[in-house]
Design a protein around this motif. Structure first.
Motif, PDB file in Angstrom:
ATOM      1  N   VAL A  93       6.196 -13.147 -47.688  1.00 33.64           N
ATOM      2  CA  VAL A  93       6.598 -14.405 -47.043  1.00 33.64           C
ATOM      3  C   VAL A  93       7.490 -15.075 -48.130  1.00 33.64           C
ATOM      4  O   VAL A  93       8.424 -15.783 -47.779  1.00 33.64           O
ATOM      5  N   GLY A  94       7.329 -15.088 -49.495  1.00 32.74           N
ATOM      6  CA  GLY A  94       7.903 -15.961 -50.329  1.00 32.74           C
ATOM      7  C   GLY A  94       9.361 -15.489 -50.639  1.00 32.74           C
ATOM      8  O   GLY A  94      10.066 -16.188 -50.947  1.00 32.74           O
ATOM      9  N   LYS A  95       9.844 -14.217 -50.080  1.00 32.64           N
ATOM     10  CA  LYS A  95      11.097 -13.682 -50.140  1.00 32.64           C
ATOM     11  C   LYS A  95      11.699 -14.279 -49.037  1.00 32.64           C
ATOM     12  O   LYS A  95      13.026 -14.057 -49.099  1.00 32.64           O
ATOM     13  N   SER A  96      11.119 -14.355 -47.978  1.00 38.46           N
ATOM     14  CA  SER A  96      11.944 -14.833 -46.472  1.00 38.46           C
ATOM     15  C   SER A  96      11.843 -16.177 -45.886  1.00 38.46           C
ATOM     16  O   SER A  96      12.435 -16.662 -45.188  1.00 38.46           O
ATOM     17  N   MET A  97      10.720 -17.044 -46.466  1.00 37.35           N
ATOM     18  CA  MET A  97      10.604 -18.466 -45.972  1.00 37.35           C
ATOM     19  C   MET A  97      11.734 -19.252 -46.400  1.00 37.35           C
ATOM     20  O   MET A  97      12.514 -19.088 -47.452  1.00 37.35           O
ATOM     21  N   VAL A  98      11.695 -20.384 -45.580  1.00 37.55           N
ATOM     22  CA  VAL A  98      12.384 -21.412 -46.038  1.00 37.55           C
ATOM     23  C   VAL A  98      11.613 -22.305 -46.926  1.00 37.55           C
ATOM     24  O   VAL A  98      10.682 -22.877 -46.552  1.00 37.55           O
ATOM     25  N   ARG A  99      12.348 -22.866 -48.065  1.00 38.06           N
ATOM     26  CA  ARG A  99      11.466 -23.634 -49.062  1.00 38.06           C
ATOM     27  C   ARG A  99      11.655 -25.159 -48.770  1.00 38.06           C
ATOM     28  O   ARG A  99      10.989 -25.758 -49.271  1.00 38.06           O
ATOM     29  N   GLU A 100      12.808 -25.528 -48.403  1.00 38.27           N
ATOM     30  CA  GLU A 100      12.922 -26.893 -47.988  1.00 38.27           C
ATOM     31  C   GLU A 100      12.663 -27.298 -46.518  1.00 38.27           C
ATOM     32  O   GLU A 100      13.345 -26.811 -45.646  1.00 38.27           O
ATOM     33  N   VAL A 101      11.677 -27.973 -46.494  1.00 36.81           N
ATOM     34  CA  VAL A 101      10.940 -28.128 -45.127  1.00 36.81           C
ATOM     35  C   VAL A 101      11.126 -29.709 -45.034  1.00 36.81           C
ATOM     36  O   VAL A 101      10.599 -30.621 -45.894  1.00 36.81           O
ATOM     37  N   GLU A 102      11.520 -30.090 -43.782  1.00 36.75           N
ATOM     38  CA  GLU A 102      11.410 -31.290 -43.262  1.00 36.75           C
ATOM     39  C   GLU A 102       9.981 -31.552 -42.776  1.00 36.75           C
ATOM     40  O   GLU A 102       9.460 -30.626 -42.032  1.00 36.75           O
ATOM     41  N   THR A 103       9.542 -32.713 -42.916  1.00 35.82           N
ATOM     42  CA  THR A 103       7.929 -32.985 -42.603  1.00 35.82           C
ATOM     43  C   THR A 103       8.187 -34.293 -41.658  1.00 35.82           C
ATOM     44  O   THR A 103       9.049 -35.112 -41.826  1.00 35.82           O
ATOM     45  N   ILE A 104       6.933 -34.722 -41.096  1.00 37.32           N
ATOM     46  CA  ILE A 104       6.832 -35.739 -40.157  1.00 37.32           C
ATOM     47  C   ILE A 104       5.728 -36.570 -40.681  1.00 37.32           C
ATOM     48  O   ILE A 104       4.657 -35.916 -40.850  1.00 37.32           O
ATOM     49  N   ASP A 105       5.785 -37.912 -40.738  1.00 35.26           N
ATOM     50  CA  ASP A 105       4.438 -38.460 -40.847  1.00 35.26           C
ATOM     51  C   ASP A 105       3.555 -39.026 -39.911  1.00 35.26           C
ATOM     52  O   ASP A 105       4.043 -38.825 -38.796  1.00 35.26           O
ATOM     53  N   GLY A 106       2.401 -38.522 -39.953  1.00 39.96           N
ATOM     54  CA  GLY A 106       1.426 -38.883 -39.005  1.00 39.96           C
ATOM     55  C   GLY A 106       1.290 -39.959 -38.261  1.00 39.96           C
ATOM     56  O   GLY A 106       0.894 -39.892 -37.343  1.00 39.96           O
ATOM     57  N   ASN A 107       1.563 -41.046 -38.939  1.00 40.18           N
ATOM     58  CA  ASN A 107       1.820 -42.323 -38.548  1.00 40.18           C
ATOM     59  C   ASN A 107       3.344 -42.712 -37.623  1.00 40.18           C
ATOM     60  O   ASN A 107       3.211 -43.824 -37.043  1.00 40.18           O
ATOM     61  N   MET A 108       3.806 -41.749 -37.487  1.00 34.36           N
ATOM     62  CA  MET A 108       5.084 -42.008 -36.764  1.00 34.36           C
ATOM     63  C   MET A 108       4.721 -42.070 -35.267  1.00 34.36           C
ATOM     64  O   MET A 108       4.080 -41.279 -34.617  1.00 34.36           O
ATOM     65  N   ASN A 109       5.632 -42.791 -34.445  1.00 35.74           N
ATOM     66  CA  ASN A 109       5.573 -43.098 -33.031  1.00 35.74           C
ATOM     67  C   ASN A 109       6.125 -41.638 -32.323  1.00 35.74           C
ATOM     68  O   ASN A 109       6.906 -40.843 -32.903  1.00 35.74           O
ATOM     69  N   ILE A 110       5.257 -41.086 -31.384  1.00 35.41           N
ATOM     70  CA  ILE A 110       5.547 -39.906 -30.690  1.00 35.41           C
ATOM     71  C   ILE A 110       7.091 -39.876 -30.382  1.00 35.41           C
ATOM     72  O   ILE A 110       7.641 -38.893 -30.200  1.00 35.41           O
ATOM     73  N   PHE A 111       7.611 -40.951 -29.770  1.00 32.85           N
ATOM     74  CA  PHE A 111       8.981 -40.937 -29.220  1.00 32.85           C
ATOM     75  C   PHE A 111       9.852 -41.030 -30.408  1.00 32.85           C
ATOM     76  O   PHE A 111      10.843 -40.241 -30.208  1.00 32.85           O
ATOM     77  N   ASP A 112       9.667 -41.438 -31.690  1.00 34.91           N
ATOM     78  CA  ASP A 112      10.385 -41.246 -32.811  1.00 34.91           C
ATOM     79  C   ASP A 112      10.510 -39.871 -33.292  1.00 34.91           C
ATOM     80  O   ASP A 112      11.585 -39.042 -33.686  1.00 34.91           O
ATOM     81  N   ALA A 113       9.280 -39.121 -33.075  1.00 33.25           N
ATOM     82  CA  ALA A 113       9.198 -37.629 -33.473  1.00 33.25           C
ATOM     83  C   ALA A 113      10.131 -36.877 -32.291  1.00 33.25           C
ATOM     84  O   ALA A 113      10.743 -35.975 -32.891  1.00 33.25           O
ATOM     85  N   ALA A 114      10.130 -37.279 -31.107  1.00 28.43           N
ATOM     86  CA  ALA A 114      11.060 -36.550 -29.872  1.00 28.43           C
ATOM     87  C   ALA A 114      12.511 -36.840 -30.574  1.00 28.43           C
ATOM     88  O   ALA A 114      13.240 -35.817 -30.216  1.00 28.43           O
TER      89      ALA A 114
END
Length: 155
Positions: A93-114
């Motif tokens: 996995v370490g050789k194939s994975m993407v290391r720069e990952v975008e995350t979302i805050d759990g407190n974000m509004n679901i429409f902003d997440a969309a």
């Protein structure tokens, strides 16, 4: 005698539910995750068996260090096929994975997440709190939230 009022019977004013619908309300908390040292073949089996298209990669402290997808696994299969070799057992996995990952805050509004899904063209976002993986939200989770909202408040 003339008509006094044209307005008919008045109904009570409905209060709108102004509480935001948060990502944390719809995220998956039991996330299938992977370790950096896992072989790619094991990841492919897990993806198939769980009917998922990818997942976060965490270290022993459950800290997010990357993400792996079907596409990342397909690259390994394609390279093996190109050289007419079986999938390399040392391919991890370490050789194939993407290391720069975008995350979302759990407190974000679901429409902003969309909107974030639409802008980034991603299929899933991990949710991290205090450096630890706490969940994941997918496009399907956002759709479920929208359908539940439709039943309650949309006309």
């Amino acid at each position: 005698m003339g008509i006094i009022n044209f307005q008919g019977k008045r109904t009570a004013v409905q209060k709108s539910n102004s509480e935001p619908i948060l990502v944390s309300d719809y995220m998956t908390k039991k996330v299938v995750s992977f370790k950096e040292e896992q072989p790619i073949e094991e990841v492919i089996e897990t993806l198939i068996n769980n009917r998922i298209s990818g997942g976060p990669v965490v270290n022993e402290k459950n800290e997010l260090i990357g993400i792996i997808s079907e596409g990342d696994c397909m690259k390994q299969i394609s390279e093996s096929r190109y050289y007419n070799l079986p999938i390399d057992k040392n391919n991890t996995v370490g050789k194939s994975m993407v290391r720069e990952v975008e995350t979302i805050d759990g407190n974000m509004n679901i429409f902003d997440a969309a909107n974030k899904f639409l802008e980034s063209k991603r299929r899933r976002f991990p949710i991290v709190e205090n450096g630890k993986l706490v969940g994941q939200i997918s496009q399907k989770d956002v759709l479920k939230a929208a359908m539940k909202l439709k039943g309650n408040t949309w006309k």
